[in-house]
Design a protein around this motif. Structure first.
Motif: not given
Length: 377
Positions: A64-68, A71-72, A77-81, A109-113
């Motif tokens: 869950l932490e990796l997926a989070g 997801a962030r 993408v243009e800012d944090d990553c 967690d099927g709802d993430l993204l």
């Protein structure tokens, strides 16, 4: 593992790195290592099937932490990553982030993204074939694992792409490479949907009748011709005969003739082609449905020959060889199935029609098939 990456040592080294980082609890560092690999391996390999299984074996809280984290990054993408860090453009990177985030929490967690996955998949609904450079079918897998079935039109695009892997003229294309991927074939094995792809008049009519007729009729339509077979095997014919008996041979014959009648009509649900396809995709057969058309032609050869059966098969051959979609015939494979069926009928009327076709047909492959059929009659 995707056949697009033959260096198994690279994936093994990446797996060792992932394990070491996971054991140390260095999840932020692991998240970047996975994304670097996904981008460097090439989109058709991504993180790799085996390595995704490794990540899904981590404790739920780590997954869950990796997926989070991913997801962030997806949202920024243009800012944090930085796409520059991974040497990919933002669109490419965002798609790979969607893939790994969806994959690592699949079944958890099927709802993430979910909305982002569904938007990506919805873009396939009007595609004749899937030319994506990413393993898009993994997004459909994630949706199915979450208990949501993607649109029937999305299934149809995957089916056509898988079928195209076995068709001449497609075999060296990106779409055919996608269709040959084990991951896509595995998806189609458990992707629920109708027996045929809707959108062709003949297929829509067959689907409507088979749905009303129940399981025996559905099974009759499911008995498609194998993609690489030029003639029905003894086993195929035995199964076909049993299916015809289950619905009633004469009733089946009349139904198949009704279905073949509108086969010459263009699609009712328009699709988008591709620059690599020099023909009108809306004037040619659906590659997936065409195998069912071939099977239906063979089915007619298992029944007592009738004049209207012979005429229907000749009509199917002529329809399949017309050039309305461009320079190439509509479907030489379906035409050859009609030729084989006429040869298997083996009566005088069938031979007469084959002789007529031999004088009119100019397509070399089909012409050779006609000559072979006449040689054994």
């Amino acid at each position: 593992m995707s056949r697009w990456m033959g260096n198994t040592q690279v994936l093994a080294e990446q797996a060792a790195q992932y394990r070491a980082l996971a054991e140390r609890g260095a999840l932020p560092e692991l998240s970047r290592a996975v994304m670097r690999a996904a981008c460097n391996n090439g989109s058709m390999t991504g993180v790799g099937f085996e390595n995704m299984e490794l990540l899904r074996a981590l404790p739920d809280k780590d997954r869950l932490e990796l997926a989070g984290i991913w997801a962030r990054w997806y949202a920024h993408v243009e800012d944090d990553c930085s796409a520059e860090e991974f040497r990919r453009d933002p669109g490419y990177l965002r798609t790979e982030l969607l893939m790994v985030a969806s994959g690592v929490v699949r079944g958890l967690d099927g709802d993430l993204l979910a909305a982002e996955r569904q938007e990506q998949l919805s873009r396939l609904k009007d595609q004749y074939l899937i030319w994506s450079t990413h393993r898009i079918w993994e997004l459909a897998d994630a949706e199915l694992a979450a208990g949501r079935t993607p649109d029937t039109a999305v299934l149809a695009a995957f089916r056509r792409t898988s079928a195209a892997a076995n068709l001449p003229g497609f075999r060296r294309t990106r779409a055919a490479a996608n269709g040959a991927e084990p991951g896509m074939r595995n998806l189609l094995a458990h992707f629920p949907g109708p027996v045929l792809n809707p959108g062709e008049p003949w297929a829509d009519a067959a689907l409507k009748e088979a749905t009303a007729g129940g399981e025996p009729w559905q099974r009759l339509l499911e008995h498609a011709a194998p993609a690489t077979a030029y003639a029905p095997s003894a086993k195929w014919r035995r199964t076909g005969s049993a299916l015809l008996d289950a619905v009633g041979p004469e009733e089946a014959r009349r139904a198949v003739l009704r279905w073949l009648e509108p086969a010459h009509l263009d699609r009712t649900f328009p699709l988008l082609g591709h620059p690599h396809l020099p023909f009108d995709v809306n004037a040619c057969f659906d590659p997936y449905n065409s195998h069912v058309l071939r099977g239906l032609a063979w089915m007619l050869s298992l029944l007592p020959p009738r004049p209207d059966t012979v005429h229907a098969l000749v009509g199917l051959v002529e329809t399949s060889l017309d050039h309305r979609s461009g320079d190439a015939p509509r479907s030489p494979q379906v035409a050859e199935a009609g030729i084989v069926a006429l040869a298997l009928l083996g009566n005088r009327a069938a031979r007469t029609e084959l002789e007529t076709l031999s004088r009119r047909v100019t397509h070399k492959g089909t012409s050779r098939r006609i000559d072979k059929a006449l040689a054994v009659l």
